[in-house]
Design a protein around this motif. Structure first.
Motif, PDB file in Angstrom:
ATOM      1  N   PRO A   1       0.839  -1.339  -0.077  1.00 38.67           N
ATOM      2  CA  PRO A   1      -0.156  -0.231   0.035  1.00 38.67           C
ATOM      3  C   PRO A   1       0.891   1.307  -0.013  1.00 38.67           C
ATOM      4  O   PRO A   1       1.882   1.317   0.694  1.00 38.67           O
ATOM      5  N   ARG A   2       0.376   2.201  -0.818  1.00 33.54           N
ATOM      6  CA  ARG A   2       0.757   3.565  -0.669  1.00 33.54           C
ATOM      7  C   ARG A   2      -0.112   4.683  -0.367  1.00 33.54           C
ATOM      8  O   ARG A   2      -1.282   4.374  -0.753  1.00 33.54           O
ATOM      9  N   ASN A   3       0.329   5.844   0.258  1.00 40.16           N
ATOM     10  CA  ASN A   3      -0.750   6.703   0.337  1.00 40.16           C
ATOM     11  C   ASN A   3      -1.178   7.271  -0.965  1.00 40.16           C
ATOM     12  O   ASN A   3      -0.410   7.809  -1.761  1.00 40.16           O
TER      13      ASN A   3
ATOM     14  N   PRO B   1       1.293   6.807   8.649  1.00 40.08           N
ATOM     15  CA  PRO B   1       2.732   7.532   8.039  1.00 40.08           C
ATOM     16  C   PRO B   1       2.645   6.967   6.696  1.00 40.08           C
ATOM     17  O   PRO B   1       2.386   6.043   6.282  1.00 40.08           O
ATOM     18  N   ASP B   2       3.361   7.948   5.790  1.00 44.08           N
ATOM     19  CA  ASP B   2       3.596   7.629   4.380  1.00 44.08           C
ATOM     20  C   ASP B   2       4.797   6.317   4.172  1.00 44.08           C
ATOM     21  O   ASP B   2       4.563   5.564   3.253  1.00 44.08           O
TER      22      ASP B   2
ATOM     23  N   TYR C   1       2.560   3.343   5.280  1.00 46.67           N
ATOM     24  CA  TYR C   1       1.052   3.277   5.208  1.00 46.67           C
ATOM     25  C   TYR C   1       0.567   2.043   5.106  1.00 46.67           C
ATOM     26  O   TYR C   1       1.125   0.764   4.670  1.00 46.67           O
ATOM     27  N   PHE C   2      -0.807   1.914   5.281  1.00 48.73           N
ATOM     28  CA  PHE C   2      -1.542   0.489   5.103  1.00 48.73           C
ATOM     29  C   PHE C   2      -2.721   0.786   4.877  1.00 48.73           C
ATOM     30  O   PHE C   2      -3.311   2.208   5.053  1.00 48.73           O
ATOM     31  N   PHE C   3      -3.524   0.058   4.082  1.00 49.39           N
ATOM     32  CA  PHE C   3      -5.029   0.293   3.739  1.00 49.39           C
ATOM     33  C   PHE C   3      -5.868  -0.362   4.767  1.00 49.39           C
ATOM     34  O   PHE C   3      -5.732  -1.276   5.325  1.00 49.39           O
ATOM     35  N   PHE C   4      -6.775   0.320   5.140  1.00 48.32           N
ATOM     36  CA  PHE C   4      -8.009  -0.230   5.992  1.00 48.32           C
ATOM     37  C   PHE C   4      -8.728  -1.408   5.062  1.00 48.32           C
ATOM     38  O   PHE C   4      -9.273  -0.913   4.037  1.00 48.32           O
TER      39      PHE C   4
END
Lengths: 426, 108
Positions: free
Chosen positions: A19-21, A111-112, A115-118
């Motif tokens: 994941p990324r922001n 944090p960038d 990052y993680f997705f919900f």
């Protein structure tokens, strides 16, 4: 604000395992209203924090249908958004996952560089379904049915603990511990974490201090990471273990996927049933004649639960516009935020006449308590079961009760709507 | 394990294994068969898993499982026929091995 500095929403490609922001565009406050927004549609929604809202939030959200346009643009320091209150419009948006994406769904800091997705809510179709399939066997009606005995016993034990006192503060004596105990059971986490979990959750959802929110969230992250590692080493029958050891597309879930999934369930499971119970018990305490009606209609308990969920929905569904689109004659541009006010949609008088009245015999219509579309709430069946058992076991033991004389019910500001304290006497 | 065939509105056929005790709605979701939304998850509180039971199977499958299903079906997005069912309420048994259901054009 410059539209070109951030990712175009439709172009953001998800890699759930890495994941990324998405760095979505943000437009905050009256100084940042985009050019396509007509001035006459800019209104304060008043939702969540205004004094008028906090007097009686559900009455306020029902009255939005007479005081505000069906779609309006509400500026906020936390992010401007189109606010939708019509049942039809909310269904359209929530069932159109292509044009209205579910990204950046929660205000908790991520944090960038970590990052993680919900998961699953921030995952688009078709990948979304793969994650739901991991947990659906447990959260579907048949899965929840196997938990009924255990949930019932937890409810009975709690009530038996204070019934002789003739009084309790409902939110701390029952509204909070019941769903948290059930959640810990399902997740396979120890019951002695109850107090700690409750504290983190309260801070994250209701504190107005970002530093406090970040600290509580950080503590929760650290705890969950350890719990996940433990379940990978020693798998058991709980949901944390199930997710920590799950596979999709022939591969193990990545560390980020496991964490985002467990973390989301944690956030989703703790505050919503709590607020729902608290709201409903205020109503019951004020309407002894309706309590008697519930007692007198045991076979209609499912309809009773459904109507109470309509009347006391507690949360909202936000989306990000992925492609320019028109809704009810209003032009929305990619990058705009949309907020579906689910309680207001459940009070749409065109669909639910006399919407504030609790009527257990209403014709069945789609209610938005658990939202709709691919991202409809996976915990809906669990929530219904908890509410049903709570009503049955409570009313069996405490059929008449009222708000402690002199106490004025006050509501907490926050994204989950409910009273701060509910002192009861019987 | 019983097999269920889903025939999409455009005629595309998908045949998948669905365990005894599981329902026809989940059989589609678990196997990536499009055309069934099942958004309430089988409460039942919506009508987004509407199917038409194939003529050869209507006797064995039977009509709505209860008042809730019958009432919800009235609100289905597409035409409701005598063979209409909410697929979350059709539970697989060995007797339903080979079941064929037809999917409506839309669930919304």
């Amino acid at each position: 604000m410059n539209d070109m500095t951030t990712t175009a929403v439709a172009d953001f490609v998800q890699d759930p395992a890495n994941p990324r922001n998405p760095h979505l565009p943000r437009f905050c406050g009256r100084g940042n209203i985009r050019a396509h927004v007509p001035a006459d549609l800019v209104r304060d929604s008043g939702l969540i924090t205004s004094p008028e809202f906090l007097v009686e939030p559900h009455d306020y959200m029902a009255a939005m249908h007479t005081k505000l346009p069906p779609i309006f643009y509400s500026p906020s320091d936390y992010g401007n958004s189109w606010t939708l209150i019509k049942h039809e419009d909310c269904l359209k948006v929530l069932r159109n996952a292509n044009d209205f994406r579910n990204l950046d769904i929660a205000p908790f800091p991520r944090p960038d560089d970590d990052y993680f997705f919900f998961i699953p809510p921030e995952i688009d179709p078709p990948h979304h379904r793969k994650y739901r399939n991991i947990v659906d066997p447990l959260f579907c009606p048949a899965g929840i049915k196997t938990l009924e005995g255990k949930i019932r016993q937890r409810a009975i034990d709690l009530i038996e603990g204070f019934v002789a006192d003739g009084a309790c503060e409902f939110t701390t004596a029952f509204g909070r511990p019941l769903p948290v105990a059930v959640f810990l059971d399902i997740m396979g986490l120890p019951q002695d974490m109850m107090g700690t979990f409750v504290g983190w959750c309260d801070t994250m959802i209701h504190s107005s201090d970002p530093a406090e929110v970040g600290k509580a969230f950080g503590s929760a992250i650290a705890y969950l990471k350890v719990a996940i590692a433990e379940k990978q080493a020693n798998p058991d029958g709980g949901v944390v273990s199930l997710i920590a050891n799950a596979e999709i597309d022939g591969r193990k879930l990545s560390e980020k996927e496991v964490f985002g999934f467990v973390c989301f369930l944690w956030i989703g499971g703790l505050d919503t049933v709590y607020a729902t119970l608290n709201n409903i018990w205020v109503w019951l305490a004020r309407h002894p004649e309706r309590v008697q009606e519930i007692i007198d209609r045991p076979d209609d308990i499912d309809d009773i639960v459904e109507e109470l969920l309509r009347r006391y929905s507690v949360t909202f569904s936000g989306r990000v516009v992925a492609r320019d689109i028109e809704l009810r004659g209003v032009q929305m541009k990619q990058g705009d935020r949309v907020l579906c006010c689910l309680p207001a949609a459940n009070f749409d008088p065109e669909v639910f006449p006399n919407p504030l009245e609790v009527d257990f015999d209403r014709p069945r219509k789609t209610i938005l308590a658990f939202t709709v579309g691919v991202h409809s709430c996976m915990g809906g069946h669990l929530a219904r079961m908890e509410l049903k058992i709570a009503l049955q076991e409570w009313l069996k033991r405490i059929p008449r009760f009222s708000i402690k004389p002199g106490h004025e019910i006050k509501y907490k500001p926050g994204g989950v709507v409910g009273p701060a304290a509910v002192p009861l006497v019987w | 394990m019983p097999k269920v065939t889903y025939i999409a509105h455009d005629g595309a056929r998908s045949t998948v294994d669905v365990p005894v005790g599981e329902n026809v709605m989940r059989g589609a979701l678990y196997n990536g068969v499009d055309g069934i939304a099942g958004e309430c998850g089988g409460a039942p509180s919506c009508a987004t898993c509407h199917v038409y039971v194939d003529d050869a199977w209507t006797d064995r499958v039977g009509g709505p499982a209860g008042a809730a299903e019958a009432e919800l079906l009235e609100a289905a997005a597409c035409e409701v026929k005598p063979s209409s069912r909410l697929s979350c309420q059709i539970v697989l048994s060995d007797a339903l091995d080979g079941l064929i259901v037809h999917l409506p054009e839309s669930q919304y």
